[in-house]
Write a protein that holds these residues in place. Sequence first.
Motif, PDB file in Angstrom:
ATOM      1  N   LYS A   1       0.153  -7.325   2.652  1.00  0.00           N
ATOM      2  CA  LYS A   1      -1.118  -6.592   2.704  1.00  0.00           C
ATOM      3  C   LYS A   1      -1.696  -6.329   1.316  1.00  0.00           C
ATOM      4  O   LYS A   1      -2.330  -5.295   1.066  1.00  0.00           O
ATOM      5  CB  LYS A   1      -0.940  -5.285   3.495  1.00  0.00           C
ATOM      6  CG  LYS A   1      -0.297  -5.524   4.872  1.00  0.00           C
ATOM      7  CD  LYS A   1      -0.086  -4.259   5.668  1.00  0.00           C
ATOM      8  CE  LYS A   1       0.630  -4.574   6.992  1.00  0.00           C
ATOM      9  NZ  LYS A   1       0.866  -3.403   7.835  1.00  0.00           N
ATOM     10  N   CYS A   2      -1.480  -7.303   0.415  1.00  0.00           N
ATOM     11  CA  CYS A   2      -1.940  -7.134  -0.969  1.00  0.00           C
ATOM     12  C   CYS A   2      -3.458  -7.167  -1.097  1.00  0.00           C
ATOM     13  O   CYS A   2      -4.006  -6.701  -2.104  1.00  0.00           O
ATOM     14  CB  CYS A   2      -1.315  -8.213  -1.853  1.00  0.00           C
ATOM     15  SG  CYS A   2       0.474  -8.020  -2.076  1.00  0.00           S
ATOM     16  N   ASP A   3      -4.144  -7.711  -0.099  1.00  0.00           N
ATOM     17  CA  ASP A   3      -5.603  -7.742  -0.152  1.00  0.00           C
ATOM     18  C   ASP A   3      -6.207  -6.350  -0.068  1.00  0.00           C
ATOM     19  O   ASP A   3      -7.361  -6.141  -0.473  1.00  0.00           O
ATOM     20  CB  ASP A   3      -6.149  -8.595   0.992  1.00  0.00           C
ATOM     21  CG  ASP A   3      -5.737  -8.054   2.352  1.00  0.00           C
ATOM     22  OD1 ASP A   3      -4.516  -8.069   2.643  1.00  0.00           O
ATOM     23  OD2 ASP A   3      -6.613  -7.611   3.128  1.00  0.00           O
TER      24      ASP A   3
ATOM     25  N   GLU B   1       3.621 -11.908  -3.908  1.00  0.00           N
ATOM     26  CA  GLU B   1       2.522 -11.130  -3.340  1.00  0.00           C
ATOM     27  C   GLU B   1       1.848 -11.952  -2.241  1.00  0.00           C
ATOM     28  O   GLU B   1       1.520 -13.118  -2.455  1.00  0.00           O
ATOM     29  CB  GLU B   1       1.497 -10.778  -4.413  1.00  0.00           C
ATOM     30  CG  GLU B   1       2.056  -9.952  -5.557  1.00  0.00           C
ATOM     31  CD  GLU B   1       1.033  -9.749  -6.661  1.00  0.00           C
ATOM     32  OE1 GLU B   1      -0.119 -10.220  -6.510  1.00  0.00           O
ATOM     33  OE2 GLU B   1       1.382  -9.134  -7.682  1.00  0.00           O
ATOM     34  N   THR B   2       1.638 -11.334  -1.073  1.00  0.00           N
ATOM     35  CA  THR B   2       1.029 -12.066   0.033  1.00  0.00           C
ATOM     36  C   THR B   2      -0.053 -11.252   0.736  1.00  0.00           C
ATOM     37  O   THR B   2      -0.107 -10.027   0.632  1.00  0.00           O
ATOM     38  CB  THR B   2       2.083 -12.462   1.097  1.00  0.00           C
ATOM     39  OG1 THR B   2       2.588 -11.279   1.728  1.00  0.00           O
ATOM     40  CG2 THR B   2       3.222 -13.255   0.486  1.00  0.00           C
ATOM     41  N   SER B   3      -0.876 -11.980   1.470  1.00  0.00           N
ATOM     42  CA  SER B   3      -1.857 -11.362   2.369  1.00  0.00           C
ATOM     43  C   SER B   3      -2.057 -12.308   3.538  1.00  0.00           C
ATOM     44  O   SER B   3      -2.418 -13.477   3.344  1.00  0.00           O
ATOM     45  CB  SER B   3      -3.192 -11.122   1.657  1.00  0.00           C
ATOM     46  OG  SER B   3      -4.207 -10.833   2.617  1.00  0.00           O
ATOM     47  N   ASN B   4      -1.819 -11.819   4.728  1.00  0.00           N
ATOM     48  CA  ASN B   4      -2.056 -12.628   5.916  1.00  0.00           C
ATOM     49  C   ASN B   4      -3.544 -12.802   6.180  1.00  0.00           C
ATOM     50  O   ASN B   4      -3.959 -13.755   6.849  1.00  0.00           O
ATOM     51  CB  ASN B   4      -1.389 -11.989   7.137  1.00  0.00           C
ATOM     52  CG  ASN B   4       0.110 -11.883   6.983  1.00  0.00           C
ATOM     53  OD1 ASN B   4       0.740 -12.715   6.344  1.00  0.00           O
ATOM     54  ND2 ASN B   4       0.688 -10.838   7.560  1.00  0.00           N
ATOM     55  N   GLU B   5      -4.357 -11.897   5.647  1.00  0.00           N
ATOM     56  CA  GLU B   5      -5.799 -11.956   5.857  1.00  0.00           C
ATOM     57  C   GLU B   5      -6.449 -13.028   4.995  1.00  0.00           C
ATOM     58  O   GLU B   5      -7.327 -13.764   5.452  1.00  0.00           O
ATOM     59  CB  GLU B   5      -6.426 -10.588   5.545  1.00  0.00           C
ATOM     60  CG  GLU B   5      -5.998  -9.474   6.492  1.00  0.00           C
ATOM     61  CD  GLU B   5      -6.460  -9.714   7.916  1.00  0.00           C
ATOM     62  OE1 GLU B   5      -7.578 -10.252   8.082  1.00  0.00           O
ATOM     63  OE2 GLU B   5      -5.714  -9.375   8.846  1.00  0.00           O
TER      64      GLU B   5
ATOM     65  N   GLY C   1      -5.114  -2.952 -10.238  1.00  0.00           N
ATOM     66  CA  GLY C   1      -4.317  -2.011 -11.022  1.00  0.00           C
ATOM     67  C   GLY C   1      -3.186  -1.408 -10.217  1.00  0.00           C
ATOM     68  O   GLY C   1      -2.050  -1.285 -10.700  1.00  0.00           O
ATOM     69  N   ALA C   2      -3.484  -1.020  -8.980  1.00  0.00           N
ATOM     70  CA  ALA C   2      -2.461  -0.440  -8.112  1.00  0.00           C
ATOM     71  C   ALA C   2      -1.416  -1.476  -7.732  1.00  0.00           C
ATOM     72  O   ALA C   2      -0.223  -1.160  -7.609  1.00  0.00           O
ATOM     73  CB  ALA C   2      -3.112   0.135  -6.853  1.00  0.00           C
ATOM     74  N   LEU C   3      -1.844  -2.736  -7.567  1.00  0.00           N
ATOM     75  CA  LEU C   3      -0.897  -3.794  -7.224  1.00  0.00           C
ATOM     76  C   LEU C   3       0.046  -4.065  -8.391  1.00  0.00           C
ATOM     77  O   LEU C   3       1.256  -4.277  -8.193  1.00  0.00           O
ATOM     78  CB  LEU C   3      -1.654  -5.062  -6.844  1.00  0.00           C
ATOM     79  CG  LEU C   3      -0.822  -6.224  -6.309  1.00  0.00           C
ATOM     80  CD1 LEU C   3       0.004  -5.800  -5.096  1.00  0.00           C
ATOM     81  CD2 LEU C   3      -1.724  -7.404  -5.957  1.00  0.00           C
TER      82      LEU C   3
ATOM     83  N   ARG D   1       0.814  -1.223   0.000  1.00  0.00           N
ATOM     84  CA  ARG D   1       0.000   0.000   0.000  1.00  0.00           C
ATOM     85  C   ARG D   1       0.843   1.267   0.000  1.00  0.00           C
ATOM     86  O   ARG D   1       0.315   2.360  -0.222  1.00  0.00           O
ATOM     87  CB  ARG D   1      -0.899   0.016   1.243  1.00  0.00           C
ATOM     88  CG  ARG D   1      -1.758  -1.214   1.425  1.00  0.00           C
ATOM     89  CD  ARG D   1      -2.380  -1.222   2.804  1.00  0.00           C
ATOM     90  NE  ARG D   1      -1.348  -1.141   3.845  1.00  0.00           N
ATOM     91  CZ  ARG D   1      -1.593  -0.996   5.146  1.00  0.00           C
ATOM     92  NH1 ARG D   1      -2.850  -0.911   5.568  1.00  0.00           N
ATOM     93  NH2 ARG D   1      -0.602  -0.942   6.014  1.00  0.00           N
ATOM     94  N   ILE D   2       2.140   1.118   0.268  1.00  0.00           N
ATOM     95  CA  ILE D   2       3.001   2.274   0.508  1.00  0.00           C
ATOM     96  C   ILE D   2       4.119   2.344  -0.527  1.00  0.00           C
ATOM     97  O   ILE D   2       4.675   1.315  -0.916  1.00  0.00           O
ATOM     98  CB  ILE D   2       3.604   2.198   1.937  1.00  0.00           C
ATOM     99  CG1 ILE D   2       2.484   2.162   2.977  1.00  0.00           C
ATOM    100  CG2 ILE D   2       4.546   3.361   2.198  1.00  0.00           C
ATOM    101  CD1 ILE D   2       2.961   1.910   4.394  1.00  0.00           C
ATOM    102  N   GLU D   3       4.446   3.546  -0.951  1.00  0.00           N
ATOM    103  CA  GLU D   3       5.519   3.710  -1.922  1.00  0.00           C
ATOM    104  C   GLU D   3       6.861   3.349  -1.280  1.00  0.00           C
ATOM    105  O   GLU D   3       7.012   3.356  -0.064  1.00  0.00           O
ATOM    106  CB  GLU D   3       5.568   5.153  -2.448  1.00  0.00           C
ATOM    107  CG  GLU D   3       6.089   6.198  -1.471  1.00  0.00           C
ATOM    108  CD  GLU D   3       5.065   6.670  -0.465  1.00  0.00           C
ATOM    109  OE1 GLU D   3       5.399   7.560   0.338  1.00  0.00           O
ATOM    110  OE2 GLU D   3       3.927   6.146  -0.466  1.00  0.00           O
ATOM    111  N   LEU D   4       7.813   2.998  -2.120  1.00  0.00           N
ATOM    112  CA  LEU D   4       9.153   2.687  -1.623  1.00  0.00           C
ATOM    113  C   LEU D   4       9.730   3.884  -0.884  1.00  0.00           C
ATOM    114  O   LEU D   4       9.601   5.027  -1.336  1.00  0.00           O
ATOM    115  CB  LEU D   4      10.076   2.311  -2.781  1.00  0.00           C
ATOM    116  CG  LEU D   4       9.953   0.890  -3.332  1.00  0.00           C
ATOM    117  CD1 LEU D   4      10.732   0.758  -4.631  1.00  0.00           C
ATOM    118  CD2 LEU D   4      10.442  -0.121  -2.311  1.00  0.00           C
TER     119      LEU D   4
END
Length: 224
Positions: free
Chosen positions: A163-165, A195-199, A170-172, A136-139
Motif C-alpha cells: 500500500k505504498c501508493d 516497496e509495492t502497491s497493488n493499485e 517522505g513518510a515512505l 501506512r502503519i507503524e510496526l
Amino acid sequence: MSEAELPDRLTPEEIEAGRLLFAAPCAFFFGAQHVDQLPPPDRPEIAFAGRSNVGKSSLINALTGRTRLARSSSEPGRTKQLNFFDLGGRVTLVDMPGYGFAKAAKAVKEDWQQTMFAYLRGRPTLARVLLLLDARIELKASDREVMELLDRAAVVFQVVLTKCDAVKPGALAAKNREVSAEIGKHPAAYPVIVETSNETGLGVDILRASIARVIAEAPSGESS
C-alpha cells in the motif's frame, strides 16, 4: 528503469525471468489447517506472511496477473489455513493465515504460532518467507514477534511494504528507515526491502524477479 536503479542489483534479464515465471498458469491446489495435512514437499515454496488485512491475497493476485486467484476475507483473521498455489509446476506459493487480529482469543493466537512455527521449522522446501508490512502503519508488537519466530525457525524472510501508493515520499522513506533498523536486529532477515502497491503495480516486477532468483538459487528446495 535502468539497471543501476534496480533494487538489490537485479538485472533486466532477471526482471524478464520473473515476468516469465509468473506468466505461467497458477492455481489453488491444497488447503491445510494443521501441519499433518500438508501436501508433499516436491518443489520450492515461497510463503506470504503478514498481519490480517495487510494485502497478502491482493499481492498474490497482482504477482500472478489474476484478480480472483487468492481471495481475501472481509473479516480480518477469518482465514485459518495454509493455502497452496501451484505456479507452472516450478514453485508453490503459500498464503499463510494473517496474524495480529485483535478479536481473536489468546488460545487462537497461540495455536496460530504453534502451527506456523511447525510449518516454518519443518518444511524442507520452504525457500523464503515474504513478510508483508503495511507502509501506512507503524510496526506492531505482533510484527516483531513474527520476526523472532522466523529467527527461531531459521527461515530467511524478506520484508515487503504494501500500500505504498497511499504514503507520501517522505513518510515512505521514514518507514523504510524504521523497518531497516528493525530487521537489522534479526539474523534471518534478508536486508533488502521491496516497496509495492497493488493499485499502481509498484514493485510487482521487482518482487517477481526476486522470487525467480530465489528459486533459481535453490533448485532442490533448500532454504536460501
